[in-house]
Write an enzyme that holds these catalytic residues in place. Sequence first.
Site, PDB file in Angstrom:
ATOM      1  N   ASP A 114       6.840  -0.897   0.613  1.00  0.00           N
ATOM      2  CA  ASP A 114       7.681  -1.957   0.050  1.00  0.00           C
ATOM      3  C   ASP A 114       9.091  -1.482  -0.289  1.00  0.00           C
ATOM      4  O   ASP A 114       9.788  -2.147  -1.051  1.00  0.00           O
ATOM      5  CB  ASP A 114       7.024  -2.516  -1.212  1.00  0.00           C
ATOM      6  CG  ASP A 114       5.659  -3.120  -0.917  1.00  0.00           C
ATOM      7  OD1 ASP A 114       5.552  -3.855   0.068  1.00  0.00           O
ATOM      8  OD2 ASP A 114       4.717  -2.838  -1.663  1.00  0.00           O
TER       9      ASP A 114
ATOM     10  N   ASP B  67       3.322  -7.236  -4.274  1.00  0.00           N
ATOM     11  CA  ASP B  67       2.603  -6.858  -3.065  1.00  0.00           C
ATOM     12  C   ASP B  67       1.113  -7.099  -3.329  1.00  0.00           C
ATOM     13  O   ASP B  67       0.690  -7.189  -4.488  1.00  0.00           O
ATOM     14  CB  ASP B  67       2.878  -5.389  -2.753  1.00  0.00           C
ATOM     15  CG  ASP B  67       2.125  -4.933  -1.519  1.00  0.00           C
ATOM     16  OD1 ASP B  67       2.060  -5.706  -0.546  1.00  0.00           O
ATOM     17  OD2 ASP B  67       1.588  -3.809  -1.537  1.00  0.00           O
TER      18      ASP B  67
ATOM     19  N   ASP C  56       4.065  -0.721  -4.073  1.00  0.00           N
ATOM     20  CA  ASP C  56       3.554   0.647  -4.093  1.00  0.00           C
ATOM     21  C   ASP C  56       4.640   1.688  -3.881  1.00  0.00           C
ATOM     22  O   ASP C  56       4.370   2.882  -3.945  1.00  0.00           O
ATOM     23  CB  ASP C  56       2.453   0.826  -3.044  1.00  0.00           C
ATOM     24  CG  ASP C  56       2.949   0.516  -1.634  1.00  0.00           C
ATOM     25  OD1 ASP C  56       4.179   0.461  -1.416  1.00  0.00           O
ATOM     26  OD2 ASP C  56       2.112   0.339  -0.738  1.00  0.00           O
TER      27      ASP C  56
END
Length: 811
Positions: free
Chosen positions: A696, A492, A692
């Site tokens: 996600d 991410d 995180d």
Amino acid sequence: MANEHERCALCGRVIEGSPVVRELNGVEEHFDSQGCARVYEVAQANDMLDQVLADPTSEPALRPAPLQGHERSAHFTVQGMHCPGCAVAAERVLRHQPGVRSAEISFSGQQGRIDYDPDRADLASVLQSLERLGYHASPMASAQSHHVAMSQERTLLQLITAAAFGMQVMLLYLVQLYPLYAAGRFSDPEVRTLQYLVWALATPALFYGGSSFLRGAWGMLRSAHTANMDTLVSLGTLSAYAYSVYVTLTGSGEAYFDSVVMITTFVMLGRYLEAVGGSEARKGIRELLSLQPAKAWRPWNNEWHQVSASALAPGDRILVKPGERVPADTAIEEGHATLDESLVTGESAPVERGPGDSVLAGTVVTDAAIIGRVIRPPAESRLAQIAQLVQRTLAIKPPIQRLADRASAYFAFGIMGAAALTFVGWWLTGHAPARSLLAAVSVLVVACPCALGLATPLALAVVLGRTTRAGVLVRNPVALETAARVQRIVFDKTGTLTEGRLSVTDVAVVPAARIDRSELLSLAAAAEQYSEHPVARAIVAAAPSPPPSAEDPRIVRGMGVSVRTNGAEAGWRVLVGSDRFLGVDSSSDLAQEAEGRKLRGETVVWVGSGDGLKGFIALRDQPNPTAPAALASLRAHGVQPVMLSGDSPGTTRAIAKDLGLEDYEGGCSPTEKAARIAEWQRSGQTVAMVGDGVNDAPALAQADLSITTAGGTDVAGETSDLVLTRPNLAVVPWFVEVSRQTRAVIQQNLGWAFAYNVFAVPLAALGLISPVIAAAAMATSSLLVVGNSLRLRGKADGVAQAGHALGSATA
């Protein structure tokens, strides 16, 4: 095979593979291990089933609540447990004792803790309740190393006894008995006298020096009705001993007390070295579990008094002196100090802390005293969560270990069968019973299921100690196998490849505004000072001085904010927001510069007042300084890094360019990220995801290996396979490399264990290996597995040094 939903009758765990079946009181019960079956039988015989059986309506808490009032906490060691189900059963027995509020037992650490009311419960009596199940529990002076030292001392004493008496036996054999046997003088009075003497010397060598494996064999036979390594060694030594006693009493041949004492000595030497090596392998785990101090300084009548750390509660005021460990997660109120957080966070550099800062339990105050208030008590601290996580991870068996355990379960019976066939084969081919017995004893002694049992757990213990100190918490040991096969890692962007917080990169001022950069920042901060938006916080933080007071704030959603400041003329307002909000001329040079910054991934905030446009402030989420080197290291290890972000394609492209990342995609929703991972998986790739843990979640669930960064302190609340305790991405390629090293070592251990037995057992059956050589070979086999596992310490440390170098290269 077991039914998919079949559970152990004792501990309630889902049974993996074939169950252990027992018929008890006419009812067939299924268990997940021999240990659970044994505990069930003992508990039934002692009318304790109601205390040890699982309660399907309740789930145990992850951690106990804080102690209340004058309750106490006690640590103790537990010996005699055979599997994680044993620990579960022992916990239930303790919780049934009057006055015990909570109990936790770690199978991997062979230790436990109880919280109890001393007015209602006596610690010795509570621990005595475990004796009825066949366990031995005793309080620990040191909650981490006392039982380890005592166990090693007992093994060393047994080794010394076996060696001391054994040397006397061998001296008599070498100097007198061997020459007399070679001359065929079996019936001479001198021979008879010497045989009685070596019998007297061999007896303590076997029955005290070898008492650990004799007791172990008897315990397995009596309670679990099964066989193990102790059974094989006991059968071999007792067979040789019994035959030698018969020969001595009848005067009919050669006695083999030399083989008895040498087998015992070699076995105990191997066990002692194995215990020392295993202790060294688990050193990292013990260091982690030893970080929690037992005492704390708390005020009473205006003086500081030492109390049990377990008695601390949120809000308590505590003092931590130089050289002491912080007993609980604490907010500093007084004092400045340098702290060593390396064993808790994995960060090797000392850190400065002062009033307003938070410090974690287990960290060391190095140079000055601090006074603070407890945020979370020891039982709920981040250190406690990490320790519990490591203990739970060690109690979970990865697939490769379950395979080895199943093989070991049948191994001992197979070897006993091979020994019996060896004896019969030699006897039927015309050899004397004595020679046939020696061949059978060699088969029993040379076999080594210990190497199979040690192959995986020791390697895992070494690596988990190292990964925890490096800042990687392994929630699932299967992650070590998966990480070794990873071909693609998805990252991410926000908070992972970037720092997750905006910062001011530049300030542009309209030439005619008659204002400098600092004044423009202060003007914007005046408007943004009451907002919690990330942009507002970044502007206020960048202002060179406290912003002036403001009144009458007006927010236009999606556009900006305006306020009236004390410095502005009557009727004029300060405006901060988008170009549309301030009516910026898109054809101006300043607007063109702002557009260029947007293309580079920056956020632009315009500032103006009643007398016109003042300029703009550029902000950016800065890349994680450890990311470029970490991504380059992954590519060097043959792993393809990818960035999937929900931000705009332009911002994503700009960050990817800064990081040197070629594979990226912006504008991805959480479900689209999961879909991309599924596509790669369908093509045969093993995919990991680093995110995180919140936005996600779908992608992390889809990935073969999920990795999250713990932004808060609730490590136990994470559900991913790995948790990074600090934002140093260098630990990701480090963990991949360590996993590959671990898989290689485990495969080497298992390969050696299988190959050794495949070659050694037939050689012993053919008479090419004597019982004494067989004992030495068996001990050496286990030691090779221990030594090979210990090599991981050096490998992990070497990779860790490279990881720290990566982490600091771009910082």
